[in-house]
Design an enzyme around this catalytic site. Structure first.
Site, short mmCIF file in Angstrom:
data_model
loop_
_atom_site.label_atom_id
_atom_site.label_comp_id
_atom_site.label_asym_id
_atom_site.label_seq_id
_atom_site.Cartn_x
_atom_site.Cartn_y
_atom_site.Cartn_z
CG HIS A 189 -10.13 -6.04 1.00
ND1 HIS A 189 -10.25 -7.18 1.78
CD2 HIS A 189 -8.83 -5.67 1.07
CE1 HIS A 189 -9.05 -7.47 2.31
NE2 HIS A 189 -8.19 -6.58 1.89
CD GLU B 116 -2.77 -1.39 2.41
OE1 GLU B 116 -2.71 -0.52 3.30
OE2 GLU B 116 -3.50 -2.39 2.47
CD GLU C 110 -4.68 -7.90 1.86
OE1 GLU C 110 -5.56 -7.17 2.34
OE2 GLU C 110 -3.47 -7.63 1.94
CG ASN D 50 -0.70 -7.06 -1.13
OD1 ASN D 50 -1.31 -7.71 -1.97
ND2 ASN D 50 -1.17 -6.87 0.11
CG ASP E 63 -12.74 -9.28 2.11
OD1 ASP E 63 -12.84 -8.35 1.30
OD2 ASP E 63 -12.11 -9.16 3.18
O1 9MR Z 1 -7.19 -8.16 8.59
C1 9MR Z 1 -6.27 -7.31 9.22
C2 9MR Z 1 -6.85 -6.80 10.52
O2 9MR Z 1 -6.99 -7.85 11.44
C3 9MR Z 1 -5.98 -5.69 11.10
O3 9MR Z 1 -6.63 -5.14 12.23
C4 9MR Z 1 -5.76 -4.62 10.04
C5 9MR Z 1 -4.87 -3.50 10.55
O4 9MR Z 1 -4.85 -2.48 9.61
O5 9MR Z 1 -5.15 -5.21 8.91
C6 9MR Z 1 -5.99 -6.15 8.29
O6 9MR Z 1 -5.41 -6.64 7.12
C7 9MR Z 1 -5.16 -5.68 6.10
C8 9MR Z 1 -3.94 -6.16 5.36
O7 9MR Z 1 -2.87 -6.36 6.25
C9 9MR Z 1 -3.54 -5.16 4.28
N1 9MR Z 1 -4.66 -4.89 3.41
C10 9MR Z 1 -5.90 -4.51 4.03
C11 9MR Z 1 -6.29 -5.57 5.08
C12 9MR Z 1 -7.64 -5.26 5.67
O8 9MR Z 1 -7.59 -4.05 6.36
#
Ligand code: 9MR
Length: 351
Positions: A235, A158, A264, A199, A266
């Site tokens: 997402h 990101e 990722e 990513n 969903d």
């Molecule tokens: O799913 C993850 C969640 O449990 C954490 O709290 C969060 C913190 O920002 O990160 C989530 O995973 C993220 C991933 O690492 C990067 N892309 C977006 C995902 C969803 O927020």
């Protein structure tokens, strides 16, 4: 209406509605088939060993349905590198052991990000050389520790804003835009066999961002920077993006010669945060169709570009969407009780 006709109508009605309820409850079983059997690419999920120990259904799904694993949180900088001179490996090592003993590929997520950073990193002070050494040490120690156990890394996560400019993260502020190429180089030095990914989110719905990312990464690759692939987080929502936007994004990435990881996945059914106590059937049907479309669209790209599809959560109750947006949502393949949803059943039946 005569009495017998009324009786017949009521009986048919009762039978019909109980059949619907039954179908709603158990659209299929996970006894005999495995998701990974229907496709010739890796199917992954985020795996939490605590949940696995606490719930047999969760464990059965992870053990049987997926052959690739990503850590949802425990391999992020805040967890692995809590103090400057301290690395915390315990949970990630346990996950790596699980993967080794269950023949699952382990994908590392993530080395360099602007979130989930330890406070010492956020407060780090020093000139550009000090920052470079700090980033190198961070990447080097982690990649080296998991060498041979983690087959691929999200090296940078990101890094771009929605308008296609580079995000002003601590990395950009202190190292300039060259931090990306350095990060990939350090990771490659530490483990030349690991596949290295960039990513990001919104690469499907936002072509401006996608094109900026591709052009930036292409210019690095042209200089010999070792970047193997791009993670399209995905997402998504039932209603958007349109399917054609999904296939365009996938095609654009492989045509630029990158491995494609749908990293990722969903599919949210409640983007406007309505009060829902359960998932509406018609939304579950649409969700199933969208999952199938994505799997089929991905499957048709050339095998050499398929890194795999990773779903971001096992049962709906595990989804980050619920607590992050504080809304009822049902974005995954299994329900709150780890029973198959229509989406899973459709993938099993139609792939
Ligand atoms: O799913 C993850 C969640 O449990 C954490 O709290 C969060 C913190 O920002 O990160 C989530 O995973 C993220 C991933 O690492 C990067 N892309 C977006 C995902 C969803 O927020």
């Amino acid at each position: 209406m005569s009495n017998w006709m009324l009786g017949a109508v009521l009986t048919i009605g009762i039978l019909f509605s109980s059949a619907c309820r039954e179908e709603e409850m158990t659209p299929c079983s996970i006894q005999d088939k495995r998701l990974v059997d229907g496709v010739d690419f890796y199917c992954g999920n985020v795996v939490d060993l605590n949940r696995m120990g606490a719930n047999l259904d969760y464990a059965r799904i992870v053990n049987t349905q997926f052959n690739s694993v990503t850590a949802e949180n425990i391999m992020k900088p805040a967890f692995l590198h809590p103090s400057e001179n301290l690395f915390h490996w315990t949970e990630a090592d346990q996950l790596a052991d699980y993967c080794a003993s269950h023949s699952k590929r382990l994908h590392g997520h993530t080395l360099i990000w602007h979130q989930q950073l330890p406070p010492w990193m956020l407060n780090f002070r020093g000139d550009q050389t000090a920052w470079e050494n700090m980033m190198r040490e961070h990447i080097f120690q982690i990649v080296n520790h998991f060498k041979g156990k983690v087959s691929s890394w999200d090296v940078v996560n990101e890094a771009f804003n929605d308008d296609g400019t580079l995000r002003n993260s601590i990395w950009k502020k202190n190292l300039g835009s060259s931090y990306l190429e350095k990060a990939f180089q350090y990771a490659h030095e530490a483990d030349p066999a690991a596949k290295l990914f960039y990513n990001d989110y919104s690469l499907v719905i936002n072509p401006v961002k996608r094109k900026a990312v591709l052009s930036f990464l292409n210019s690095l690759k042209a200089k010999g920077v070792p970047i193997d692939g791009i993670g399209l987080q995905m997402h998504l929502f039932n209603g958007f993006p349109e399917n054609v936007e999904i296939s365009n994004a996938i095609d654009e990435v492989w045509k630029n010669d990158y491995l494609v990881h749908i990293s990722e996945l969903d599919i949210s059914i409640n983007p406007f945060s309505q009060a829902l106590d359960k998932a509406p059937q018609e939304e579950l049907v649409r969700q199933a169709e969208k999952y199938l479309y994505i799997f089929k669209t991905y499957d048709r790209i050339h095998a050499s570009y398929k890194f795999g599809i990773t779903i971001w959560g096992v049962g709906d109750r595990d989804s980050w969407i619920r607590y992050f947006y504080n809304r009822a949502d049902f974005p995954l393949l299994f329900d709150d009780n780890y029973q198959p949803k229509r989406a899973y059943c459709k993938l099993i039946a139609d792939l």
